[in-house]
Write a protein that holds these residues in place. Structure first.
Motif, PDB file in Angstrom:
ATOM      1  N   ASN A  35       0.851  -1.194   0.000  1.00 25.83           N
ATOM      2  CA  ASN A  35       0.000   0.000   0.000  1.00 25.83           C
ATOM      3  C   ASN A  35       0.887   1.244   0.000  1.00 25.83           C
ATOM      4  OD1 ASN A  35       0.594   0.772   2.824  1.00 25.83           O
ATOM      5  ND2 ASN A  35      -0.576  -1.077   3.326  1.00 25.83           N
ATOM      6  N   SER A  37       1.266   3.563   2.239  1.00 24.20           N
ATOM      7  CA  SER A  37       1.995   3.808   3.492  1.00 24.20           C
ATOM      8  C   SER A  37       3.307   3.031   3.519  1.00 24.20           C
ATOM      9  CB  SER A  37       1.143   3.421   4.699  1.00 24.20           C
ATOM     10  OG  SER A  37       0.031   4.263   4.804  1.00 24.20           O
ATOM     11  N   GLU A  59      -5.309   2.109   3.284  1.00 27.09           N
ATOM     12  CA  GLU A  59      -4.394   2.957   4.060  1.00 27.09           C
ATOM     13  C   GLU A  59      -4.003   4.235   3.338  1.00 27.09           C
ATOM     14  OE1 GLU A  59      -1.318   1.246   6.461  1.00 27.09           O
ATOM     15  OE2 GLU A  59      -2.245  -0.728   6.294  1.00 27.09           O
TER      16      GLU A  59
END
Length: 116
Positions: A35, A37, A59
């Motif tokens: 993701n 992040s 996220e």
């Protein structure tokens, strides 16, 4: 000759595997995150030659990742390829877009063109 480093940001494990295998077989050094992040954590210590990111992820979305990279002086120059399975008006403009499903040949051709 230096091998180009590609960061693949994809939340689906099967697609992570397929994309990374295809790019590795094409001669690239590939790193994968799940993701946006995780990608930002990776980008804190490594600047790849190119980022391939899904737009729709948990996220931190691909669009948000693009915004973070554009705002960071050390990352703003890194080419980005976007992937999306849905038509989305939130697609950042000015970046190559691969619409899922796409062929691995299209992925490799697009990445190769951008890292020259």
């Amino acid at each position: 000759m230096r091998v180009a480093t590609i960061l693949v940001v994809e939340d689906e494990a099967q697609l992570q595997y397929v994309f990374s295998l295809a790019l590795e077989r094409a001669g690239f050094d590939v790193h994968v995150t799940s993701n946006g992040s995780e990608a930002l954590t990776y980008l804190d210590h490594t600047i790849p030659d190119l980022v391939v990111t899904d737009l729709s992820m948990p996220e931190l979305s691909g669009a948000e990742l693009v915004q973070h990279m554009a705002a960071h002086p050390a990352l703003a120059h890194v080419p980005i390829v976007l992937m999306s399975g849905v038509s989305d008006s939130a697609v950042p403009s000015g970046y190559p877009l691969l619409e899922k499903p796409f062929s691995l040949h299209d992925l490799i051709r697009t990445v190769s063109k951008l890292v020259g």
